[in-house]
Design an enzyme around this catalytic site. Structure first.
Site, PDB file in Angstrom:
ATOM      1  N   GLN A 134     112.885 100.183   2.523  1.00 30.70           N
ATOM      2  CA  GLN A 134     112.942 101.527   2.075  1.00 30.70           C
ATOM      3  C   GLN A 134     113.810 102.487   2.680  1.00 30.70           C
ATOM      4  O   GLN A 134     114.255 103.256   1.854  1.00 30.70           O
ATOM      5  CB  GLN A 134     111.435 101.846   1.971  1.00 30.70           C
ATOM      6  CG  GLN A 134     111.049 103.163   1.322  1.00 30.70           C
ATOM      7  CD  GLN A 134     109.717 103.796   1.306  1.00 30.70           C
ATOM      8  OE1 GLN A 134     108.803 102.749   1.693  1.00 30.70           O
ATOM      9  NE2 GLN A 134     109.347 104.707   0.624  1.00 30.70           N
ATOM     10  N   THR A 165     101.936  94.297  -5.409  1.00 31.08           N
ATOM     11  CA  THR A 165     100.990  95.331  -5.607  1.00 31.08           C
ATOM     12  C   THR A 165      99.523  94.492  -6.106  1.00 31.08           C
ATOM     13  O   THR A 165      99.583  93.934  -6.909  1.00 31.08           O
ATOM     14  CB  THR A 165     101.279  96.563  -6.842  1.00 31.08           C
ATOM     15  OG1 THR A 165     102.791  97.129  -6.645  1.00 31.08           O
ATOM     16  CG2 THR A 165     100.350  97.569  -6.534  1.00 31.08           C
ATOM     17  N   ASP A 216     103.575 105.237 -10.356  1.00 31.79           N
ATOM     18  CA  ASP A 216     103.102 105.379  -9.044  1.00 31.79           C
ATOM     19  C   ASP A 216     103.428 107.072  -8.520  1.00 31.79           C
ATOM     20  O   ASP A 216     104.370 107.428  -8.593  1.00 31.79           O
ATOM     21  CB  ASP A 216     103.626 104.545  -7.880  1.00 31.79           C
ATOM     22  CG  ASP A 216     102.605 104.444  -6.707  1.00 31.79           C
ATOM     23  OD1 ASP A 216     101.208 104.945  -6.693  1.00 31.79           O
ATOM     24  OD2 ASP A 216     103.074 104.159  -5.645  1.00 31.79           O
ATOM     25  N   LYS A 255     109.229  98.147  -2.761  1.00 35.37           N
ATOM     26  CA  LYS A 255     107.952  98.330  -3.270  1.00 35.37           C
ATOM     27  C   LYS A 255     107.529  97.422  -4.528  1.00 35.37           C
ATOM     28  O   LYS A 255     106.329  97.025  -4.845  1.00 35.37           O
ATOM     29  CB  LYS A 255     108.009  99.615  -4.059  1.00 35.37           C
ATOM     30  CG  LYS A 255     107.855 101.078  -3.049  1.00 35.37           C
ATOM     31  CD  LYS A 255     106.640 101.304  -2.301  1.00 35.37           C
ATOM     32  CE  LYS A 255     106.687 102.476  -1.725  1.00 35.37           C
ATOM     33  NZ  LYS A 255     105.582 103.062  -1.258  1.00 35.37           N
ATOM     34  N   ARG A 264     108.969  98.992   4.897  1.00 31.63           N
ATOM     35  CA  ARG A 264     109.559 100.408   5.231  1.00 31.63           C
ATOM     36  C   ARG A 264     110.875 100.418   5.785  1.00 31.63           C
ATOM     37  O   ARG A 264     111.842 101.309   5.461  1.00 31.63           O
ATOM     38  CB  ARG A 264     108.817 100.996   6.385  1.00 31.63           C
ATOM     39  CG  ARG A 264     107.179 101.119   5.989  1.00 31.63           C
ATOM     40  CD  ARG A 264     107.051 102.080   5.026  1.00 31.63           C
ATOM     41  NE  ARG A 264     105.613 102.617   4.730  1.00 31.63           N
ATOM     42  CZ  ARG A 264     105.053 103.138   3.805  1.00 31.63           C
ATOM     43  NH1 ARG A 264     105.924 103.562   2.813  1.00 31.63           N
ATOM     44  NH2 ARG A 264     103.874 103.396   3.692  1.00 31.63           N
ATOM     45  N   GLU A 317      99.711 100.537   1.726  1.00 22.44           N
ATOM     46  CA  GLU A 317      99.190 102.083   1.148  1.00 22.44           C
ATOM     47  C   GLU A 317      97.851 102.106   0.310  1.00 22.44           C
ATOM     48  O   GLU A 317      97.986 101.202  -0.632  1.00 22.44           O
ATOM     49  CB  GLU A 317     100.379 102.597   0.199  1.00 22.44           C
ATOM     50  CG  GLU A 317     101.592 102.989   0.904  1.00 22.44           C
ATOM     51  CD  GLU A 317     102.668 103.657   0.418  1.00 22.44           C
ATOM     52  OE1 GLU A 317     103.643 104.247   0.788  1.00 22.44           O
ATOM     53  OE2 GLU A 317     102.495 103.979  -0.851  1.00 22.44           O
ATOM     54  N   GLU A 326     101.651 105.785   9.037  1.00 20.18           N
ATOM     55  CA  GLU A 326     101.045 107.169   9.630  1.00 20.18           C
ATOM     56  C   GLU A 326     100.092 106.849  10.603  1.00 20.18           C
ATOM     57  O   GLU A 326     100.108 107.711  11.756  1.00 20.18           O
ATOM     58  CB  GLU A 326     100.259 107.645   8.460  1.00 20.18           C
ATOM     59  CG  GLU A 326     101.079 108.233   7.313  1.00 20.18           C
ATOM     60  CD  GLU A 326     100.303 108.773   6.012  1.00 20.18           C
ATOM     61  OE1 GLU A 326      99.486 109.831   6.480  1.00 20.18           O
ATOM     62  OE2 GLU A 326      99.991 107.963   5.121  1.00 20.18           O
ATOM     63  N   HIS A 382      99.726 112.851   3.043  1.00 17.62           N
ATOM     64  CA  HIS A 382     100.428 111.675   3.136  1.00 17.62           C
ATOM     65  C   HIS A 382     102.024 112.275   3.176  1.00 17.62           C
ATOM     66  O   HIS A 382     102.790 111.972   3.641  1.00 17.62           O
ATOM     67  CB  HIS A 382     100.216 110.761   2.082  1.00 17.62           C
ATOM     68  CG  HIS A 382     101.254 109.471   2.221  1.00 17.62           C
ATOM     69  ND1 HIS A 382     101.309 108.544   3.243  1.00 17.62           N
ATOM     70  CD2 HIS A 382     102.043 109.276   1.270  1.00 17.62           C
ATOM     71  CE1 HIS A 382     102.529 107.706   2.909  1.00 17.62           C
ATOM     72  NE2 HIS A 382     102.695 108.149   1.847  1.00 17.62           N
ATOM     73  N   ASP A 411      99.476  99.401  -2.567  1.00 19.78           N
ATOM     74  CA  ASP A 411     100.903  99.195  -2.590  1.00 19.78           C
ATOM     75  C   ASP A 411     101.692  98.980  -1.547  1.00 19.78           C
ATOM     76  O   ASP A 411     102.058  99.703  -0.752  1.00 19.78           O
ATOM     77  CB  ASP A 411     101.475 100.731  -3.295  1.00 19.78           C
ATOM     78  CG  ASP A 411     102.786 100.827  -3.376  1.00 19.78           C
ATOM     79  OD1 ASP A 411     103.204 100.041  -3.919  1.00 19.78           O
ATOM     80  OD2 ASP A 411     103.346 102.029  -3.320  1.00 19.78           O
ATOM     81  N   THR A 469      99.455 107.263  -1.899  1.00 20.86           N
ATOM     82  CA  THR A 469      98.546 107.002  -0.693  1.00 20.86           C
ATOM     83  C   THR A 469      97.746 107.961  -0.316  1.00 20.86           C
ATOM     84  O   THR A 469      98.173 109.377  -0.482  1.00 20.86           O
ATOM     85  CB  THR A 469      99.599 106.693   0.504  1.00 20.86           C
ATOM     86  OG1 THR A 469     100.564 105.812   0.048  1.00 20.86           O
ATOM     87  CG2 THR A 469      98.943 106.444   1.804  1.00 20.86           C
ATOM     88  N   ARG A 503     111.796 114.173   8.569  1.00 23.06           N
ATOM     89  CA  ARG A 503     112.218 115.778   8.404  1.00 23.06           C
ATOM     90  C   ARG A 503     111.571 116.585   9.263  1.00 23.06           C
ATOM     91  O   ARG A 503     110.626 117.068   8.682  1.00 23.06           O
ATOM     92  CB  ARG A 503     112.504 115.993   6.765  1.00 23.06           C
ATOM     93  CG  ARG A 503     113.297 115.196   6.154  1.00 23.06           C
ATOM     94  CD  ARG A 503     113.470 115.790   4.570  1.00 23.06           C
ATOM     95  NE  ARG A 503     111.962 116.037   4.135  1.00 23.06           N
ATOM     96  CZ  ARG A 503     111.038 115.121   3.501  1.00 23.06           C
ATOM     97  NH1 ARG A 503     111.730 113.878   3.309  1.00 23.06           N
ATOM     98  NH2 ARG A 503     109.914 115.523   3.226  1.00 23.06           N
ATOM     99  N   GLU A 554      95.595 103.188  -2.323  1.00 21.79           N
ATOM    100  CA  GLU A 554      95.633 104.186  -3.271  1.00 21.79           C
ATOM    101  C   GLU A 554      94.416 103.805  -4.595  1.00 21.79           C
ATOM    102  O   GLU A 554      93.776 102.827  -4.136  1.00 21.79           O
ATOM    103  CB  GLU A 554      96.982 103.602  -4.098  1.00 21.79           C
ATOM    104  CG  GLU A 554      98.225 103.935  -3.227  1.00 21.79           C
ATOM    105  CD  GLU A 554      99.334 104.006  -4.063  1.00 21.79           C
ATOM    106  OE1 GLU A 554      99.306 104.468  -5.322  1.00 21.79           O
ATOM    107  OE2 GLU A 554     100.574 103.729  -3.536  1.00 21.79           O
TER     108      GLU A 554
END
Length: 440
Positions: free
Chosen positions: A251, A268, A138, A264, A248, A210, A384, A145, A244, A370, A154, A212
């Site tokens: 994760q 899928t 992946d 993850k 969260r 996600e 998001e 994203h 995907d 993503t 961050r 994709e």
């Protein structure tokens, strides 16, 4: 890169009448591949090609021996339960079979009487995985994203400095990849709240998606022999939609220092129909990036890549709750984006994956990552769209959602449109969340 040829002619019409309906996902200009069988029969899977509301049973067609040369060889490979052998043959065989099928399915074809008995209704089909997926990688090819997620965690340094230089990726789990419609259980794992001293084992409460694309590898390369970027697309058989699913909260606790793991690998989902790279030729667009970003290193750059390395694929996310289904409300669109916004292309992913000598094999799957676009309504993950869960989405039932609840269904769709070309589609990629398994 695939060139425009007679199979893309917008004037082509099929003797399968449903394929001529405006806006249909599967006109004669598409001809995607899947692994199919008649639902509820227990009969063997085999390759199939979508044409309108029907499917050409490639095993039945192979028994009729309508083609010769490369097309016949490719048809024999496509008649197998999964498409690995066909994927391994390469572009000359793929193109020969596509051309032969296109000619056989056109209005006035002399092969109509041969092909028609080989059709099955698409509404009666069930699907297997298109290929035996040996490995799954992946990538992280949307800078939008990457920046959006980075900004959540961050704020002062959202995009890490290596992103504009190297196609980031990680190796995922192939055994839990399922074909749409996939139903799976909510994952459990370690979760640590910021205000607690220790983690707990619990079902994920921040279950996400996600949006994709999945890229099926063709012939691949020998161990130790990189694939040059100029040759990379000869190793791409085709593309599917990919969801995907991501936990969260699991994760956030586990991903440092080695990256995603239990967050993850529980599920899928991919769409069943593989749209070939050749079918996408009319929808190629230039590969572009900001002038203030560094140019790709030479092994990731090629003049043809700059001219038409990206693909204009429109993508849609729709959400349906149990209450919506009970009220007869269809899945509700919550975001749209486009693959043309990707920062790294198909060819660059293949070239980078193999530059160290890593060997790809027929049927391997690459995820694009993503595919968020530059606008807020083009975000391709709920983390998001809801700003980390702070801004819930309101659905037509009046329910508010940030992350997925038990019974929720998510449907991904994709299609291509361009002036002078016939619209083609990918079908749908559908998945539904069940409650977590009972346990400690």
């Amino acid at each position: 890169m695939s060139l425009i040829n007679e199979t893309h002619d917008p004037a082509l019409r099929s003797w399968v009448a449903s394929a001529n309906q405006p806006g249909h996902d599967f006109p004669i200009q598409n001809l995607p591949f899947a692994s199919v069988r008649r639902r509820g029969t227990g009969e063997p899977f085999r390759g199939g090609v979508a044409i309108g509301d029907a499917i050409v049973d490639l095993a039945a067609l192979h028994r009729a021996h309508p083609f010769d040369g490369l097309a016949a060889e490719a048809l024999a490979a496509g008649a197998e339960p999964q498409l690995n052998a066909l994927m391994g043959l390469g572009p000359a065989h793929w193109s020969a079979l596509r051309l032969a099928l296109s000619r056989a399915l056109r209005e006035g074809s002399a092969l109509c009487a041969v092909v028609e008995p080989c059709l099955m209704p698409r509404a009666e089909a069930e699907y297997g995985l298109p290929a035996r997926i040996g490995d799954y990688t992946d990538f992280y090819s949307s800078i939008h994203h990457a920046t959006n997620i980075g900004r959540l965690f961050r704020p002062d340094n959202p995009l890490l400095p290596n992103y504009t230089w190297v196609p980031i990726g990680y190796h995922g789990r192939s055994s839990s990849i399922g074909v749409s419609p996939q139903v799976f259980r909510r994952p459990r794992g370690q979760i640590k709240a910021p205000d607690t001293a220790a983690p707990v084992l619990a079902p994920s409460r921040r279950l996400d998606i996600e949006l994709e694309l999945g890229v099926f590898v063709g012939p691949g390369n020998a161990l130790g022999e990189p694939i040059p970027v100029a040759e990379a697309e000869a190793h791409v058989f085709g593309i599917v939609l990919l969801n995907d699913w991501s936990a969260r909260d699991i994760q956030a606790w586990e991903y440092q220092p080695l990256g995603p793991f239990l967050a993850k690998n529980f599920a899928t989902t991919i769409s069943p129909w593989v749209v070939t790279l050749e079918a996408l030729a009319p929808f190629r667009v230039p590969f572009e990036r900001s002038a203030d970003h560094p140019p790709p290193l030479p092994y990731l750059d090629d003049p043809r890549l700059r001219e038409q390395g990206a693909v204009d694929i429109q993508l849609d996310i729709a959400w349906q709750t149990v209450r919506m289904a009970e009220q007869g409300l269809p899945p509700h669109p919550v975001a749209q984006t486009n693959y043309r916004h990707a920062y790294w292309t198909l060819a660059q992913m293949v070239a980078h994956h193999t530059v160290n000598g890593c060997n790809l094999q027929p049927g391997d799957l690459l995820g694009t990552g993503t595919l968020s676009g530059p606008r807020s309504d083009q975000a391709a993950a709920f983390i998001e769209l809801t700003q980390g869960g702070k801004q819930p989405l309101t659905l037509p039932s009046g329910e508010a959602r940030t992350f997925l609840e038990d019974g929720d269904t998510v449907v991904l769709r994709g299609w291509c449109e361009a002036p002078g070309a016939v619209r083609i589609g990918f079908g749908e990629c559908r998945g539904t969340v069940l409650p977590a398994p009972s346990g400690q």
